[in-house]
Scaffold this motif. Structure first.
Motif, short mmCIF file in Angstrom:
data_model
loop_
_atom_site.label_atom_id
_atom_site.label_comp_id
_atom_site.label_asym_id
_atom_site.label_seq_id
_atom_site.Cartn_x
_atom_site.Cartn_y
_atom_site.Cartn_z
N UNK A 74 -5.20 12.46 17.22
CA UNK A 74 -5.28 12.30 15.76
C UNK A 74 -3.92 12.73 15.22
N UNK A 75 -3.27 11.83 14.51
CA UNK A 75 -1.91 12.11 14.04
C UNK A 75 -1.77 11.86 12.55
N UNK A 76 -0.76 12.47 11.97
CA UNK A 76 -0.39 12.13 10.61
C UNK A 76 0.23 10.73 10.70
N UNK A 118 -12.30 9.92 4.09
CA UNK A 118 -12.46 10.54 2.78
C UNK A 118 -11.77 11.91 2.77
N UNK A 119 -11.93 12.64 3.88
CA UNK A 119 -11.34 13.99 3.95
C UNK A 119 -9.95 14.01 4.59
N UNK A 120 -9.61 12.96 5.34
CA UNK A 120 -8.32 12.95 6.06
C UNK A 120 -7.60 11.62 5.85
N UNK A 121 -7.32 11.27 4.58
CA UNK A 121 -6.75 9.94 4.30
C UNK A 121 -5.37 9.73 4.92
N UNK A 122 -4.65 10.81 5.20
CA UNK A 122 -3.28 10.67 5.72
C UNK A 122 -3.23 10.61 7.24
N UNK A 123 -4.38 10.71 7.85
CA UNK A 123 -4.38 10.74 9.32
C UNK A 123 -4.59 9.34 9.89
N UNK A 156 0.84 -1.21 0.00
CA UNK A 156 0.00 0.00 0.00
C UNK A 156 0.87 1.26 0.00
N UNK A 157 2.19 1.07 -0.06
CA UNK A 157 3.14 2.17 0.02
C UNK A 157 2.82 3.07 1.23
N UNK A 158 2.57 2.43 2.37
CA UNK A 158 2.10 3.20 3.52
C UNK A 158 2.95 2.93 4.75
N UNK A 159 3.09 4.01 5.54
CA UNK A 159 3.74 3.89 6.85
C UNK A 159 2.69 4.23 7.89
N UNK A 160 2.61 3.38 8.92
CA UNK A 160 1.72 3.69 10.04
C UNK A 160 2.59 3.75 11.29
N UNK A 161 2.81 4.96 11.79
CA UNK A 161 3.73 5.11 12.92
C UNK A 161 3.09 4.60 14.21
#
Ligand code: ATP
Length: 375
Positions: A169-171, A133-138, A54-59
């Motif tokens: 709520x975090x990036x 939908x509005x905060x996909x990076x959070x 998913x090319x994603x990082x979840x801290x």
């Protein structure tokens, strides 16, 4: 996995990718292959997950330091002109919710696993679609609380089964938090339940106000407070007497499963709290008595249970769909836990399962000593 690219994105204190990535473990997070950091390293939090597909990082969620001496701790932790936000610290388990799956948001536990059951619960309890939908990076950082969860069992008067409280709520890639006021507004907008905010205080008045809150929480057998700067990037925690006793009870009921450090740290918390706030001899005596009870009684109970041939461990009850409970039991067994299902029935169109996480060391060693083994 392109380690160099992820290295740049993670912005750690390691000097090169190898130094950081040697600490990551390859794991299957549900059906997703991933790289997980099992303990905090080089400025990156424990439980940080990289989902390459998913090319994603979840801290991970950062460790929150604890003060033992409230007044001195508040004074040294916060600046004189800083506003301190005091929120209730809830007793459940930490879950990060991020929209990185192919079929909807996933719930990550502190250790960086996707728990299928918790994922189903947060999807049911929070209206996540519009938020992501509005905060996909959070990512939403929340506590799952209540008597019916697979990881904790603390009872709250206002929770029958389980509930979620969003406390941050975090990036999800940089781990940068929203400020406390922004986060509280945002959660209100999406109707996400939050922990109670006791107030915002000047440092000079904070100890008195926070101690009053802690006493109130203690009367209701609740856990404690987290004090935060407005930016939400600096936090410190402080807990109630009843929480310390609860944890000691738990530790001594699983005599040989939770380590000595666990027990020692709880007693230390009590000692500092008593030294700071137990002004009368009577109050100190009462605390000493309760502390002793929380140690001796559960241990004796466990020894007698083992003697009677019972299985000992942590008991949990969960309710939900048949498949999600099967997935949960499989997930727990994959984590090498021994699970004994004690009840499995249907109620109001849901499956309810009561199970025991068997405390193997406690069972084995208690049995050994009961048979005359030497210590
Ligand atoms: P550490 O923080 O050192 O990792 P731990 O895992 O034992 O320790 P706790 O002592 O339970 O964690 O305290 C931190 C946790 O408290 C957070 O990770 C979060 O899950 C939980 N928590 C509950 N309420 C809040 C709140 N209002 N603000 C922040 N965290 C909260």
């Amino acid at each position: 996995m392109d380690e160099r690219a992820y290295f740049e994105r993670l912005d750690s204190t390691a000097s090169d990718p190898a130094e950081l990535f040697e600490h990551f473990e390859r794991r299957s997070v549900g059906e997703y292959p991933s790289h997980v950091l099992p303990s905090a390293r080089h400025g990156i939090e424990r439980g940080t997950v990289i989902l390459d597909a998913a090319d994603a990082i979840v801290r991970g969620y950062p460790s929150i330091p604890r003060v033992l001496a409230l007044d001195a701790g508040v004074t040294s932790f916060f600046e004189a002109d800083e506003t301190i936000f005091a929120e209730e610290k809830l007793d459940g388990f930490n879950v990060r919710v991020a929209d990185v799956g192919d079929d909807g948001p996933l719930a990550f536990t502190r250790g960086g696993y996707v728990c299928p059951y918790t994922t189903a619960r947060v999807r049911e309890l929070l209206d996540l679609g519009e938020f992501f939908e509005y905060h996909p990076e959070k990512m939403l950082c929340a506590e799952l609380i209540g008597p019916e969860t697979p990881y904790t069992t603390h009872d709250y008067e206002e929770v029958d089964s389980d509930a979620v409280r969003v406390f941050d709520v975090r990036d999800r890639e940089s781990a940068a938090p929203l400020t406390v006021p922004e986060r509280r507004d945002l959660c209100e907008r999406y109707a996400f339940p939050q922990p109670r905010l006791f107030g915002r205080y000047d440092r000079s008045e904070a100890t008195e106000e926070i101690w009053a809150a802690v006493e109130e929480l203690d009367d209701d057998a609740r856990e404690g407070v987290v004090m935060k700067t407005a930016e939400g990037d600096s936090m410190v925690k402080y807990t109630t007497e009843s929480k310390h006793h609860d944890e000691l009870e738990h530790a001594f009921s699983l005599l040989f499963d939770l380590g000595r450090d666990f027990v020692f740290s709880r007693i230390t918390r009590e000692a500092f709290q008593a030294a700071e706030f137990d002004e009368s001899e009577e109050r100190l005596q009462e605390r000493a008595h309760d502390l002793g009870e929380s140690i001796l009684r559960p241990a004796v109970e466990t020894i007698r249970r083992v003697e009677a041939g019972e299985t000992v461990g942590e008991r949990h009850r969960v309710r939900g769909g048949t498949e999600e409970i099967d997935a949960l039991l499989e997930h727990l067994r994959d984590l090498s836990l021994t699970i004994d299902v004690e009840e499995d029935y249907r109620e109001d169109d849901q499956r309810v399962v009561e199970f025991l996480k068997v405390a193997e060391s406690t069972a084995d060693r208690t049995q050994y000593y009961l048979e005359g083994g030497t210590y």
